[in-house]
Design an enzyme around this catalytic site. Structure first.
Site, mmCIF file in Angstrom:
data_model
loop_
_atom_site.group_PDB
_atom_site.id
_atom_site.type_symbol
_atom_site.label_atom_id
_atom_site.label_comp_id
_atom_site.label_asym_id
_atom_site.label_seq_id
_atom_site.Cartn_x
_atom_site.Cartn_y
_atom_site.Cartn_z
ATOM 1 N N GLY A 181 0.876 -1.200 0.032
ATOM 2 C CA GLY A 181 -0.142 0.201 -0.089
ATOM 3 C C GLY A 181 0.735 1.356 -0.087
ATOM 4 O O GLY A 181 0.198 2.367 -0.103
ATOM 5 N N GLY A 183 2.740 2.486 -2.141
ATOM 6 C CA GLY A 183 3.428 2.920 -3.556
ATOM 7 C C GLY A 183 2.499 4.310 -4.033
ATOM 8 O O GLY A 183 1.518 4.622 -3.772
ATOM 9 N N CYS A 186 -0.373 3.374 -6.026
ATOM 10 C CA CYS A 186 -1.140 2.473 -5.356
ATOM 11 C C CYS A 186 -2.400 3.029 -4.830
ATOM 12 O O CYS A 186 -2.388 4.022 -3.974
ATOM 13 C CB CYS A 186 -0.079 1.904 -4.500
ATOM 14 S SG CYS A 186 -0.904 0.667 -3.286
HETATM 15 P P1 5GP Z 1 6.651 4.047 -5.663
HETATM 16 O O1 5GP Z 1 8.252 3.916 -5.544
HETATM 17 O O2 5GP Z 1 6.353 4.413 -6.821
HETATM 18 O O3 5GP Z 1 6.165 4.722 -4.406
HETATM 19 O O4 5GP Z 1 6.153 2.379 -5.438
HETATM 20 C C1 5GP Z 1 6.469 1.430 -6.498
HETATM 21 C C2 5GP Z 1 5.715 0.318 -5.991
HETATM 22 O O5 5GP Z 1 4.313 0.377 -6.034
HETATM 23 C C3 5GP Z 1 5.821 -1.092 -6.826
HETATM 24 O O6 5GP Z 1 7.366 -1.467 -6.878
HETATM 25 C C4 5GP Z 1 4.724 -1.970 -6.586
HETATM 26 O O7 5GP Z 1 5.246 -2.587 -5.327
HETATM 27 C C5 5GP Z 1 3.832 -1.105 -6.227
HETATM 28 N N1 5GP Z 1 2.737 -1.077 -7.234
HETATM 29 C C6 5GP Z 1 2.852 -0.708 -8.544
HETATM 30 N N2 5GP Z 1 1.839 -0.804 -9.224
HETATM 31 C C7 5GP Z 1 0.749 -0.774 -8.276
HETATM 32 C C8 5GP Z 1 -0.537 -1.029 -8.339
HETATM 33 O O8 5GP Z 1 -1.300 -0.723 -9.372
HETATM 34 N N3 5GP Z 1 -1.334 -1.227 -7.172
HETATM 35 C C9 5GP Z 1 -0.516 -1.119 -5.806
HETATM 36 N N4 5GP Z 1 -1.071 -1.789 -4.880
HETATM 37 N N5 5GP Z 1 0.643 -1.315 -5.992
HETATM 38 C C10 5GP Z 1 1.468 -0.928 -7.054
#
Ligand code: 5GP
Length: 346
Positions: A181, A183, A186
């Site tokens: 959660g 991300g 996300c």
């Molecule tokens: P960020 O670095 O952008 O904060 O987070 C990246 C991470 O978000 C990814 O490695 C993956 O674990 C998560 N993530 C990517 N796409 C999605 C999505 O559509 N839904 C959710 N719940 N998590 C995602």
């Protein structure tokens, strides 16, 4: 129903306290780490930052750029076998040390993983990735994958609690991916109410993993180099980045123009956009748990990378850590009610 009332913290709730240091300059700091793995009879050396396996981040072009600095790219799972073979044919010889093949747990994923590895046997990491790593079926899948590939470094996730870290390590994973959660694109916490503040998840999962001789990746929620430093300070062995590496030449996603300025698309892998693109539709039984955004285009990723690595070196200097490895031991977090001064940013 039960309520756990110990406080769980995110990156925004803490800062790292400066400490006396004998370091003269941040250029003295080494960000390289060397790891031996719990199951795979293998070791790895490099800077433990990983590009996320999203098709707007973890591309072959990203891998080529990051490998120059010894960072890993988790390649998204939507390339064809032909794409893989073409990439490996041109890529630098040691690229296998700096890429992870992402896979789901369906029979078609197993077949594809085997076909990629058949022709590209030097690839070191397999990243078994599901949104919810808590199912028994997932642990069974990890077990089977370990039997098939005794010497590959197996990453499995995502989970956020110590008992599941232990179960997945015992099932045959070397590294556990932690984060539900946090991300940037996300929406799981909004759609399901499920999640765990990332800093506490790292602290608790690192303790569980290190006790057994495994490692963890902090995945998601870093929005600045300072957050990456906090993730390492909390005990993460690796940090995975999505949004911070989106929007570059090497990132996937369409380039669009808004009011004369360039932007790149960036979307969650379970967003409606991603599901329509790769599966053709959003299955009736599931809700989209990701969003689509447009991020300002930022040119080559090398510039962003230097900014991130410079920030990390500077953190190490502030707490007197000569090597990234020492950062956790040198970290004291202070709980705070403020972060940066935003007077000129809004
Ligand atoms: P960020 O670095 O952008 O904060 O987070 C990246 C991470 O978000 C990814 O490695 C993956 O674990 C998560 N993530 C990517 N796409 C999605 C999505 O559509 N839904 C959710 N719940 N998590 C995602």
């Amino acid at each position: 129903m039960r309520i756990e009332s110990d406080l769980k913290l995110g990156f925004k709730d803490v800062m790292i306290r400066p400490k006396r240091s004998t370091l003269k300059s941040r250029s003295q700091v080494s960000l390289q780490r060397e790891f031996k793995f719990l199951h795979a009879n293998n070791s790895w050396e490099g800077i433990p930052v990983i590009a996320a396996n999203m098709d707007t981040v973890g591309t072959f072009n990203m891998a080529t750029a990051l490998a120059k600095n010894k960072l890993i790219t988790a390649i998204h799972k939507h390339y064809s076998i032909t794409d893989w073979n073409a990439f490996i044919a041109n890529a630098p010889k040691d690229i296998g040390d700096y890429i992870a093949i992402s896979t789901g747990i369906k029979p078609k994923d197993v077949k594809k993983l085997a076909s990629i590895l058949e022709v590209n046997s030097t690839i070191k990491f397999i990243c078994i990735d599901v949104a919810n790593g808590y199912s028994e079926r997932f642990a069974d899948f990890v077990k089977q994958t370990r039997e098939t590939y005794p010497n590959k470094v197996i990453i499995a996730g995502n989970v956020v609690t110590g008992e599941m870290v232990e179960e997945l390590l015992l099932a045959g994973s070397d590294i556990i991916k932690v984060g539900i959660g946090p991300g940037s694109v996300c929406t799981t916490r909004v759609k399901t109410g499920v999640g765990y503040p990332q800093l506490s998840a790292i602290i608790e999962c690192a303790e569980a993993a290190h006790g057994l001789g495994g490692q963890i990746i902090s995945d998601g929620g870093c929005s600045s180099p300072g957050d990456i430093a906090k993730a390492f300070g909390a005990g993460a062995d690796f940090v995975m980045l999505g949004g911070m590496l989106a929007g570059h030449n090497e990132s996937g996603g369409e380039l669009v123009e808004r009011n004369g300025k360039p932007f790149k698309q960036f979307y969650g892998m379970s967003s409606t956009t991603a599901m329509k693109k790769h599966v053709g539709e959003v299955a009736e039984y599931r809700a989209s748990e990701g969003k689509i955004v447009e991020v300002p285009f930022r040119g080559d990723v090398e510039t962003t990378l230097q900014d991130i690595l410079g920030g990390l070196r500077s953190t190490c200097t502030y707490v007197g850590a000569l090597r990234l490895k020492e950062l956790t031991k040198r970290t004291t977090f202070i709980r705070v009610a403020e972060q940066e001064n935003r007077i000129y940013t809004e």
